[in-house]
Design a protein around this motif. Structure first.
Motif, short mmCIF file in Angstrom:
data_model
loop_
_atom_site.label_atom_id
_atom_site.label_comp_id
_atom_site.label_asym_id
_atom_site.label_seq_id
_atom_site.Cartn_x
_atom_site.Cartn_y
_atom_site.Cartn_z
N ASN A 35 0.82 -1.22 0.00
CA ASN A 35 0.00 0.00 0.00
C ASN A 35 0.85 1.26 0.00
O ASN A 35 0.55 2.23 -0.68
N VAL A 36 1.92 1.22 0.80
CA VAL A 36 2.78 2.40 0.87
C VAL A 36 3.35 2.68 -0.51
O VAL A 36 3.33 3.81 -0.99
N ASN A 37 3.86 1.65 -1.14
CA ASN A 37 4.43 1.80 -2.48
C ASN A 37 3.40 2.35 -3.46
O ASN A 37 3.68 3.25 -4.24
N ASP A 38 2.21 1.76 -3.41
CA ASP A 38 1.18 2.17 -4.37
C ASP A 38 0.74 3.60 -4.13
O ASP A 38 0.53 4.37 -5.05
N LEU A 39 0.59 3.95 -2.87
CA LEU A 39 0.04 5.27 -2.54
C LEU A 39 1.06 6.40 -2.68
O LEU A 39 0.74 7.46 -3.18
N TYR A 40 2.27 6.13 -2.20
CA TYR A 40 3.24 7.24 -2.12
C TYR A 40 4.41 7.11 -3.09
O TYR A 40 5.24 8.01 -3.18
N GLY A 41 4.48 6.01 -3.78
CA GLY A 41 5.58 5.84 -4.75
C GLY A 41 6.76 5.09 -4.15
O GLY A 41 6.89 4.95 -2.94
N HIS A 42 7.63 4.68 -5.07
CA HIS A 42 8.76 3.83 -4.65
C HIS A 42 9.77 4.56 -3.80
O HIS A 42 10.39 3.98 -2.93
N GLN A 43 9.89 5.85 -4.09
CA GLN A 43 10.89 6.61 -3.33
C GLN A 43 10.56 6.58 -1.83
O GLN A 43 11.43 6.30 -1.00
N VAL A 44 9.32 6.84 -1.54
CA VAL A 44 8.88 6.83 -0.14
C VAL A 44 9.00 5.42 0.42
O VAL A 44 9.45 5.22 1.55
N GLY A 45 8.62 4.46 -0.44
CA GLY A 45 8.73 3.06 -0.03
C GLY A 45 10.16 2.73 0.36
O GLY A 45 10.42 2.11 1.40
N ASP A 46 11.11 3.19 -0.46
CA ASP A 46 12.53 2.92 -0.19
C ASP A 46 12.96 3.57 1.12
O ASP A 46 13.68 2.98 1.92
N GLU A 47 12.50 4.79 1.31
CA GLU A 47 12.85 5.49 2.56
C GLU A 47 12.36 4.71 3.77
O GLU A 47 13.07 4.55 4.76
N LEU A 48 11.14 4.22 3.65
CA LEU A 48 10.56 3.45 4.75
C LEU A 48 11.39 2.20 5.03
O LEU A 48 11.70 1.87 6.18
N LEU A 49 11.78 1.53 3.93
CA LEU A 49 12.57 0.31 4.09
C LEU A 49 13.89 0.60 4.81
O LEU A 49 14.34 -0.17 5.66
#
Ligand code: C2E
Ligand code: CA
Ligand code: CA
Length: 880
Positions: free
Chosen positions: A487-501
């Protein structure tokens, strides 16, 4: 008469002229002397052929002049020849004058030789006055010799010739002397010139240098070459030619300029020039000097040209070597004993040492200690066998930093083959190393989070399996998957997803121990590997469970990524192992599987692959929840176990906690202290016990029979080191009004050793308040006098494991005795716990232990029972 004198003068001039010819052209000494003697003699004879004849047999001529000069200038041989010739002729002539005639041959010869001797000794000089006086002396004697004549002849002769003899022959002597002096001087000058020329020639031929005489027009006047190979077309061929005919245009011009410079200067001028000679291309250094006198009507210079090819080449080599030495590589030259002689700039940059600091030291100053003596031994072995060594070495810079370098050493040997020097070149390869490191990192680490990747994890898992099999300790593989990461990836994009990871990786790293491995397999899948867990499976499981809870808690906190505040939980799947029975793949599958179970169970959860583990963990979790509640609702009770002295008198009690569990009944500490420690409840539990103990002490203080009793309370390590504990206890004491002197804290050795310095600080603070300390379970830890002396202690408590074995077990007895002796030497009280039999008590008493606690006297009992018990009378001991 006048005519006769002119004749004589002409004779003398002829003598001089012939003499000069002889001197100039006859080189051989002896021949020249013989000829000179002959000449002098012949002139005398010729003079006697046309004499001034006074009467038959009485003749006058210039023989005295000639012979005296023969003696003076010609020396003994010349004078002897001339004298003999003149004497022989005079004898042959005969007559009255023969006696004085012979006298006048011998006398000038001897006088001339005498004058010569005087001159050789520097007593006299040959000058106008000297010659005049000499001439006068000779001719005075001549006149006197006339007295040898018969008396009538003497008178006539004296009258007729005395005056002319003196007046004419004396100046004639002077004249001849001066002329001969000049001739002889010229001859000796010529001789000296010839000698010096010969000498010069010998010198210039002996010298390796090329000598040239050139005139101002650049014409070769003279060429002396020791080695004709060094010249264009031989020495002879050059003379008469011009520079321009022989040399290339530029070269000839340079030489002409040198000649011009030299002619204009008083000092020598130099020129370095290259020349193609039959011996190959050579380099010369010409030194030119002006000649003071012109040669053949032209001003000239002498040029001495030295072949400096070898020197130039050597210089060049040296310069090349110097430049090569100052290369990018660090260079180091040592003597045979590795003492540094020379370093280059790059070495200084790499090592941090200046040349002045390095020179004179041995290379040991660079040792980092990273490589052992075997390494250096092998290096020297190779060096001595092959003369070279190359390899990677860890050295230490001046600032202490250890760095890797590529080192090449060559041994330099002297003519006898012994090592005289070592030349080392070194390259700092820390950057290359770190690049290698980086490559390794890329191969084994995840690019996004920097965590180990699947490959490295498998590697470590492999090792962990082997290790756990050997040690028996459990290890755990924990798969972790973020809930709803998609959901994070879909909603906010991969960049945000990467930051979260990345943040997840960071939190995982922080919530685990140093030795644990956190890896990322890809996407939102992480794996944690825990090693060195408990040997017993249930305990290992609860360790994992606790760490897991910590991880879940950490991951549940809000994230800030791309300006958004995000929430994400995780699900964990665990598989435990303590052998290598299952393959790496199997373990990975199992952990993965249980992770899905956790997800299915509602996320933010942890699930074990093994159902038994799951069960054990659940029970423990339940107990933990119960304990939290129990602490709130006062389910933990104080039990007291009496402590007595040797007369059986009550001295105090140890407070031992009990849990009145609503379902499971009264629980002893063994069932819950461990869990309380692991889940962080022990601090509040101990504080509750301390609170109750203080209340009790305050109550006891009200009653005279109990006012003197002390109360021992067990203290966990976590509480002792907890921030604010000292103040909290102080407050509890004040709040209850208990006397701190009656409170005794029991600590274990292992607890103290965890952080000795901090323990001392805290114990001293508590001691300052009046609280006393006892070391519990004494003898089971690593007791050492050193630490005992540093601690503010009052009591040692002999562990029950030793008491139990008394009096039969000699080693226990020995330990007990040692503890008692130690306590006595440190002036500490000693108490034995776990005393169950009389024999044990007696054994303790006979060894000097005067305080006891154990079932022999009483079991731990509720506070109310303690008060009701008939414990406060010393006759207890008698009743037993
Ligand atoms: P400990 O401090 O060594 O306490 C002595 C233990 O020996 C007690 O067990 C006691 O009941 C038992 N004991 C006493 N006399 C005898 C005897 O003659 N024979 C035998 N076999 N045992 C005897 P308990 O009460 O089960 O306590 C166990 C441990 O739990 C204690 O060992 C102590 O380390 C810990 N503990 C008890 N209360 C507390 C507490 O309030 N806080 C903390 N942190 N730990 C506590
Ligand atoms: Ca205790
Ligand atoms: Ca104990």
């Amino acid at each position: 008469m006048t005519l006769k004198l002119i004749e004589s003068a002409a004779l003398l001039i002829a003598l001089c002229w012939l003499h000069a010819l002889n001197m100039r052209h006859v080189q051989r000494q002896l021949l020249r002397k013989l000829l000179a003697g002959g000449l002098f003699g012949a002139i005398c004879v010729v003079g006697m052929l046309a004499p001034l004849t006074l009467q038959e047999g009485l003749i006058f001529d210039a023989r005295t002049v000639v012979l005296s000069m023969a003696g003076l200038f010609g020396g003994p041989l010349v004078a002897a020849i001339a004298g003999l010739m003149a004497g022989a002729y005079r004898l042959w002539l005969g007559g009255v004058g023969v006696i004085p005639g012979l006298f006048n041959i011998l006398m000038p010869v001897l006088l001339g030789l005498a004058y010569r001797t005087a001159c050789l000794h520097n007593w006299l000089r040959i000058g106008v006055w000297q010659l005049l006086l000499f001439g006068a002396l000779v001719h005075l004697l001549l006149v006197l010799s006339l007295s040898l004549l018969p008396a009538q002849d003497f008178g006539q002769a004296l009258q007729q010739v005395a005056v002319p003899i003196l007046l004419v022959l004396t100046p004639a002597t002077l004249l001849l002397g001066l002329l001969l002096q000049d001739i002889y001087r010229q001859a000796s000058d010529r001789q000296a010139l010839r000698e010096s020329e010969a000498r010069l020639r010998a010198i210039s031929e002996a010298s390796p240098d090329l000598t040239l005489v050139l005139d101002e027009e650049g014409r070769y006047l003279e060429v002396m070459a020791p080695d004709p190979q060094l010249l264009h077309g031989g020495a002879e061929g050059l003379v008469g030619k011009r520079l321009a005919d022989v040399l290339a245009v530029g070269q000839a011009e340079k030489f002409m300029a040198l000649i011009a410079r030299t002619l204009a200067s008083d000092s020598p001028q130099t020129l370095e020039y290259g020349l193609r000679t039959p011996a190959g291309q050579r380099v010369f250094e010409g030194r030119a000097r002006r000649l003071d006198t012109p040669l053949q009507g032209k001003r000239a210079v002498v040029v001495i040209a030295r072949d400096i090819t070898d020197r130039v080449n050597f210089e060049l080599d040296r310069r090349i070597a110097a430049i090569a030495f100052e290369s990018q590589q660090g260079m180091l030259i040592t003597d045979a004993s590795t003492r540094i002689l020379k370093v280059n700039r790059a070495f200084c940059q790499i090592s941090g040492y200046s040349a002045a600091e390095a020179i004179g030291q041995t290379t040991r100053m660079l040792n980092s200690g990273r490589q052992g003596p075997e390494f250096y031994q092998a290096m020297w072995q190779t060096l001595s066998e092959t003369g070279i060594w190359e390899g990677e070495v860890w050295n230490r810079r001046k600032n202490g930093e250890v760095f890797p370098e590529w080192l090449a050493i060559s041994a330099v040997c002297d003519e006898r083959g012994r090592v005289s020097n070592y030349v080392a070149s070194l390259t700092d390869i820390s950057e290359r190393k770190s690049a290698e490191e980086k490559i390794k990192h890329l191969a084994f680490y995840d690019a996004l989070t920097g965590l180990p990747n699947r490959r490295l994890l498998r590697d470590r898992l492999q090792q962990a399996r082997a290790l756990s099999r050997r040690s028996g300790q459990h290890a755990a593989l924990v798969f972790l998957d973020l809930d709803n990461f998609k959901n994070v990836n879909d909603l906010y994009g991969h960049q945000v997803g990467d930051e979260l990871l990345c943040q997840v990786a960071e939190r995982l790293r922080h919530s685990l121990r140093e030795r644990d491995t956190v890896a990322r397999l890809g996407g939102d899948e992480f794996v944690v590997m825990l090693e060195g867990l408990e040997i017993r499976a249930e305990e290992a499981a609860s360790q994992v469970e606790q760490l897991g809870a910590k991880v879940l808690e950490a991951l549940r906190q809000p994230y800030l990524a791309g300006g958004h505040s995000l929430f994400s939980s995780a699900s964990l799947g665990v598989v435990l192992f303590n052998d290598d029975q299952h393959s790496v793949d199997e373990l990975m599958q199992r952990a993965d599987l249980s992770m899905y179970t956790a997800k299915a169970a509602g996320k933010n959860a942890l699930s074990f692959y093994d159902p038994q583990m799951q069960e054990a963990v659940s029970t423990r979790l339940q107990l933990e929840a119960d304990m939290r509640r129990g602490l709130q609702s006062g389910e933990f009770l104080l039990y007291l176990q009496p402590q007595l002295d040797q007369q059986g008198g009550l001295t105090g009690a140890e407070a031992l906690v009990r849990w009145q569990h609503p379902q499971r009944g009264l629980l002893a500490p063994g069932a819950f202290i461990g869990i309380a420690e692991r889940c962080g409840l022990i601090e509040s539990l101990d504080m509750q016990v301390l609170g109750a103990a203080c209340e009790l002490l305050a109550q006891w203080a009200q009653q005279p029979h109990s006012a003197g009793l002390s109360l021992s309370v067990n203290l966990s390590a976590r509480l002792l080191y907890q921030a604010g504990f000292v103040e909290a206890l102080q407050q509890t004491l004040q709040h209850s009004g208990a006397n701190p002197q009656r409170l005794k804290l029991e600590l274990t050795e292992t607890l103290l050793l965890a952080d000795m310095d901090e323990a001392i600080v805290r114990m001293q603070a508590l001691r300052g308040m009046g609280i006393r300390f006892s070391i519990d379970d004494f003898g089971t830890g690593y007791s050492s006098m050193a630490y005992l002396q540093q601690l503010p202690l009052d009591q040692l408590k002999i562990d029950q494991s030793f008491t139990r074995e008394l009096p039969g077990n000699p080693s226990s007895l020995a330990i007990v005795r040692a503890i008692i002796a130690l306590a006595q030497s440190l002036k500490l009280e000693v108490i034995a716990e776990g005393v169950e039999t009389r024999a044990q008590r007696d054994s303790l008493l006979s060894n000097g232990c005067l305080h006891y606690q154990g079932y022999l006297f009483a079991r731990p009992m509720a506070v109310a029972d303690f008060a009701a018990a008939d414990l406060f009378r010393p006759r207890l001991a008698e009743s037993l």
